[in-house]
Motif scaffolding. Sequence first.
Motif, PDB file in Angstrom:
ATOM      1  N   ASN A  61     -18.404   8.395   4.608  1.00 48.57           N
ATOM      2  CA  ASN A  61     -18.493   7.469   3.480  1.00 48.57           C
ATOM      3  C   ASN A  61     -17.148   7.161   2.853  1.00 48.57           C
ATOM      4  O   ASN A  61     -17.074   6.682   1.717  1.00 48.57           O
ATOM      5  CB  ASN A  61     -19.449   8.030   2.413  1.00 48.57           C
ATOM      6  N   SER A  62     -16.068   7.412   3.571  1.00 48.02           N
ATOM      7  CA  SER A  62     -14.737   7.150   3.033  1.00 48.02           C
ATOM      8  C   SER A  62     -14.468   5.652   2.993  1.00 48.02           C
ATOM      9  O   SER A  62     -14.761   4.922   3.942  1.00 48.02           O
ATOM     10  CB  SER A  62     -13.679   7.832   3.897  1.00 48.02           C
ATOM     11  N   ASP A  63     -13.926   5.187   1.869  1.00 47.89           N
ATOM     12  CA  ASP A  63     -13.497   3.784   1.781  1.00 47.89           C
ATOM     13  C   ASP A  63     -11.978   3.680   1.823  1.00 47.89           C
ATOM     14  O   ASP A  63     -11.401   2.657   1.450  1.00 47.89           O
ATOM     15  CB  ASP A  63     -14.056   3.111   0.533  1.00 47.89           C
ATOM     16  N   SER A  64     -11.320   4.750   2.280  1.00 45.08           N
ATOM     17  CA  SER A  64      -9.867   4.742   2.439  1.00 45.08           C
ATOM     18  C   SER A  64      -9.499   4.361   3.862  1.00 45.08           C
ATOM     19  O   SER A  64     -10.213   4.693   4.803  1.00 45.08           O
ATOM     20  CB  SER A  64      -9.288   6.129   2.131  1.00 45.08           C
ATOM     21  N   GLY A  65      -8.372   3.695   4.018  1.00 45.96           N
ATOM     22  CA  GLY A  65      -7.819   3.462   5.340  1.00 45.96           C
ATOM     23  C   GLY A  65      -7.864   2.025   5.802  1.00 45.96           C
ATOM     24  O   GLY A  65      -8.737   1.249   5.411  1.00 45.96           O
ATOM     25  N   ALA A  66      -6.883   1.686   6.630  1.00 45.98           N
ATOM     26  CA  ALA A  66      -6.774   0.349   7.206  1.00 45.98           C
ATOM     27  C   ALA A  66      -6.568   0.430   8.708  1.00 45.98           C
ATOM     28  O   ALA A  66      -6.037  -0.492   9.326  1.00 45.98           O
ATOM     29  CB  ALA A  66      -5.607  -0.414   6.556  1.00 45.98           C
ATOM     30  N   GLY A  67      -7.004   1.539   9.313  1.00 46.36           N
ATOM     31  CA  GLY A  67      -6.709   1.781  10.717  1.00 46.36           C
ATOM     32  C   GLY A  67      -7.300   0.793  11.698  1.00 46.36           C
ATOM     33  O   GLY A  67      -6.789   0.647  12.805  1.00 46.36           O
ATOM     34  N   SER A  68      -8.370   0.095  11.289  1.00 50.10           N
ATOM     35  CA  SER A  68      -8.944  -0.886  12.209  1.00 50.10           C
ATOM     36  C   SER A  68      -8.030  -2.086  12.422  1.00 50.10           C
ATOM     37  O   SER A  68      -8.156  -2.779  13.431  1.00 50.10           O
ATOM     38  CB  SER A  68     -10.310  -1.350  11.700  1.00 50.10           C
ATOM     39  N   LEU A  69      -7.117  -2.340  11.490  1.00 48.18           N
ATOM     40  CA  LEU A  69      -6.160  -3.431  11.696  1.00 48.18           C
ATOM     41  C   LEU A  69      -5.288  -3.169  12.924  1.00 48.18           C
ATOM     42  O   LEU A  69      -5.282  -3.974  13.859  1.00 48.18           O
ATOM     43  CB  LEU A  69      -5.298  -3.627  10.447  1.00 48.18           C
ATOM     44  N   PRO A  70      -4.527  -2.067  12.979  1.00 40.14           N
ATOM     45  CA  PRO A  70      -3.734  -1.830  14.187  1.00 40.14           C
ATOM     46  C   PRO A  70      -4.575  -1.493  15.414  1.00 40.14           C
ATOM     47  O   PRO A  70      -4.154  -1.778  16.544  1.00 40.14           O
ATOM     48  CB  PRO A  70      -2.830  -0.656  13.793  1.00 40.14           C
ATOM     49  N   ALA A  71      -5.773  -0.925  15.215  1.00 38.99           N
ATOM     50  CA  ALA A  71      -6.618  -0.608  16.372  1.00 38.99           C
ATOM     51  C   ALA A  71      -7.046  -1.866  17.100  1.00 38.99           C
ATOM     52  O   ALA A  71      -6.943  -1.965  18.328  1.00 38.99           O
ATOM     53  CB  ALA A  71      -7.843   0.184  15.924  1.00 38.99           C
ATOM     54  N   ILE A  72      -7.531  -2.848  16.350  1.00 37.62           N
ATOM     55  CA  ILE A  72      -8.030  -4.075  16.975  1.00 37.62           C
ATOM     56  C   ILE A  72      -6.875  -4.979  17.401  1.00 37.62           C
ATOM     57  O   ILE A  72      -6.935  -5.635  18.448  1.00 37.62           O
ATOM     58  CB  ILE A  72      -9.003  -4.784  16.012  1.00 37.62           C
ATOM     59  N   ALA A  73      -5.792  -4.975  16.619  1.00 44.77           N
ATOM     60  CA  ALA A  73      -4.609  -5.756  17.008  1.00 44.77           C
ATOM     61  C   ALA A  73      -3.947  -5.173  18.246  1.00 44.77           C
ATOM     62  O   ALA A  73      -3.272  -5.891  18.992  1.00 44.77           O
ATOM     63  CB  ALA A  73      -3.611  -5.800  15.854  1.00 44.77           C
ATOM     64  N   GLY A  74      -4.117  -3.862  18.476  1.00 45.55           N
ATOM     65  CA  GLY A  74      -3.418  -3.199  19.571  1.00 45.55           C
ATOM     66  C   GLY A  74      -2.009  -2.801  19.201  1.00 45.55           C
ATOM     67  O   GLY A  74      -1.161  -2.619  20.074  1.00 45.55           O
ATOM     68  N   TYR A  75      -1.747  -2.632  17.903  1.00 44.16           N
ATOM     69  CA  TYR A  75      -0.417  -2.311  17.408  1.00 44.16           C
ATOM     70  C   TYR A  75      -0.283  -0.812  17.126  1.00 44.16           C
ATOM     71  O   TYR A  75      -1.285  -0.112  16.954  1.00 44.16           O
ATOM     72  CB  TYR A  75      -0.142  -3.104  16.129  1.00 44.16           C
ATOM     73  N   PRO A  76       0.952  -0.300  17.031  1.00 46.28           N
ATOM     74  CA  PRO A  76       1.141   1.145  16.838  1.00 46.28           C
ATOM     75  C   PRO A  76       0.703   1.621  15.460  1.00 46.28           C
ATOM     76  O   PRO A  76       0.878   0.924  14.454  1.00 46.28           O
ATOM     77  CB  PRO A  76       2.647   1.331  17.030  1.00 46.28           C
ATOM     78  N   HIS A  77       0.162   2.839  15.413  1.00 42.97           N
ATOM     79  CA  HIS A  77      -0.368   3.431  14.178  1.00 42.97           C
ATOM     80  C   HIS A  77      -0.088   4.930  14.224  1.00 42.97           C
ATOM     81  O   HIS A  77      -0.535   5.624  15.135  1.00 42.97           O
ATOM     82  CB  HIS A  77      -1.869   3.153  14.082  1.00 42.97           C
ATOM     83  N   LEU A  78       0.638   5.421  13.233  1.00 42.01           N
ATOM     84  CA  LEU A  78       0.977   6.838  13.110  1.00 42.01           C
ATOM     85  C   LEU A  78       0.313   7.419  11.880  1.00 42.01           C
ATOM     86  O   LEU A  78       0.338   6.805  10.807  1.00 42.01           O
ATOM     87  CB  LEU A  78       2.492   6.989  12.981  1.00 42.01           C
ATOM     88  N   THR A  79      -0.297   8.588  12.012  1.00 42.66           N
ATOM     89  CA  THR A  79      -0.761   9.319  10.839  1.00 42.66           C
ATOM     90  C   THR A  79       0.001  10.625  10.744  1.00 42.66           C
ATOM     91  O   THR A  79       0.199  11.329  11.737  1.00 42.66           O
ATOM     92  CB  THR A  79      -2.284   9.568  10.862  1.00 42.66           C
ATOM     93  N   VAL A  80       0.457  10.934   9.515  1.00 41.52           N
ATOM     94  CA  VAL A  80       1.248  12.126   9.225  1.00 41.52           C
ATOM     95  C   VAL A  80       0.575  12.859   8.063  1.00 41.52           C
ATOM     96  O   VAL A  80       0.153  12.212   7.096  1.00 41.52           O
ATOM     97  CB  VAL A  80       2.691  11.747   8.832  1.00 41.52           C
ATOM     98  N   PRO A  81       0.456  14.183   8.109  1.00 38.49           N
ATOM     99  CA  PRO A  81      -0.165  14.891   6.991  1.00 38.49           C
ATOM    100  C   PRO A  81       0.532  14.580   5.664  1.00 38.49           C
ATOM    101  O   PRO A  81       1.768  14.568   5.592  1.00 38.49           O
ATOM    102  CB  PRO A  81       0.024  16.367   7.376  1.00 38.49           C
TER     103      PRO A  81
END
Length: 511
Positions: free
Chosen positions: A441-461
């Motif tokens: 139920n998280s409403d945080s994050g924009a990861g689908s933008l780079p996922a669908i675009a095919g662009y690089p996405h890094l997550t860091v703690p």
Amino acid sequence: MRSIAAVFALCVLAVPAAAQDLQEVQLPPSHSPIPADQWTPEGEAKAYLDRIRALDDEGPAISAVIAVNENVWKDAFDTSHGEGFLSGLTVLVKDNIETAEWPTTAGSLALKDNATGRDAPLIASIRKNGGVILGKTNLSEWANIRSNNSTSGWSAVGGLTRNPHATDRNACGSSSGSGAAIAAGFAWAAIGTETNGSITCPASVNGIVGFKPTVGLVSRTHVVPISATQDTAGPMTRTVYDAALLLSAMAGSDPLDSTTSDADRYKTDFTAGLADYSLKGVRIGVMTNQIGSHPGVRAAFEQARADFEAAGAELVEIEYDWPEGFWGRSLTVLLYELQRDMNAYLAALPGEDMPDTLADIVAFNTANAEAELRWFNQDLFERALVTTDEAAYREALETNLKATREDGIDRLRNEYNVNFLIAPTMGPAWATDLVNGDNFNSDSGAGSLPAIAGYPHLTVPMGAVEGLPVGLSIFAGKWQDHAVLKAGAAYEKARTAALPVPSFKPWQPSE
């Protein structure tokens, strides 16, 4: 029905750049399970095996690793005396990527005998550069594309993977085993795959680094597919440097995967410049609408923002809303490509008595419902079988690619004159519930933008909420992989938040 934003999927792939320019790893990593003055590659490999036995097979039973190379210590010794820059470092591999030693099951009993005897090109490249394959990791079955009501981290082959930070909490999908294994200290690094969040989600909730490269930087050959448009493999590690080092051994063109035709132009030593990169004067877009409503996540993100500013970055607030119809179109694309790409993969398998089509998988699950369908159904597989309208698919694909590229990440970077975009990756891990499925139920994050675009996405703690890790996302434009890694390394160095240590126990409120 769960939105497509919560359906985390798969990834993939291949070869190194100026590998000869990379220095061999001569010193023990700071996270090695043995003391620095006693460190050897073979000693570290043995220590990882012991740790897997004690914490994965027994004890808290994290269940992240489903197969191990009992001779990994010997392989580590042999490769550490070669010329490869990974120099005996151990790598765990998600079980939808083919390795010569073990079957590749994607977590399904239908593929339990899928022993092709071949390495995916990305695995061959890791070995070529001195890496040692330690074993295979569990995953959300079929990379979490089988059902809207799934429990992430569960597969019929590997059971349920637990989050080392809170064993009653979810490890997220679909690269759950890879994320949990690195958090638990079972290997130097792991490979995950992503279609829409399957590297970055488990990395975030397990408190590690996860990098989804530009689609086409790493080969997808001999990787169980979901979507040719979005699938990619990527490194999951404890530090940005380690992710960059492993990516240097994976990236490159593969003649069997046309999407990687330009990869050789962009592969490089991805560790170069990480230590010296400065955020001073770098303009960074803050995705304000994607911060979410959770007060703990907002607080952690505000501290990360302050760290960026203290390091000299210029933060620019950006308001972005998802386009109307975006998620429905995304599902259309995934389901169409799933039935097309899965049929092609299965039809080419060399073994006898293997399923030939997605329809065969559906029939197998129905015939073996007690083992396969006890906890959740296969509604997305069934929908994929009838998602065959090519015109509707192409319209959905073109519309969403334009929305995430030209009208999405590219527009935001140009319009606001920013180098990178940031947001929380997602909320903290939820309590695992096999009966009711994921409580995503998280409403945080924009990861689908780079996922669908095919662009690089890094997550860091970036810290924790009540002891549960949360990650910071950094993404940019196509082929900006090296730049994103440098920005992540700079944030990692500037970070002031304390990071949680795995408890290997059920979650308890902070005192």
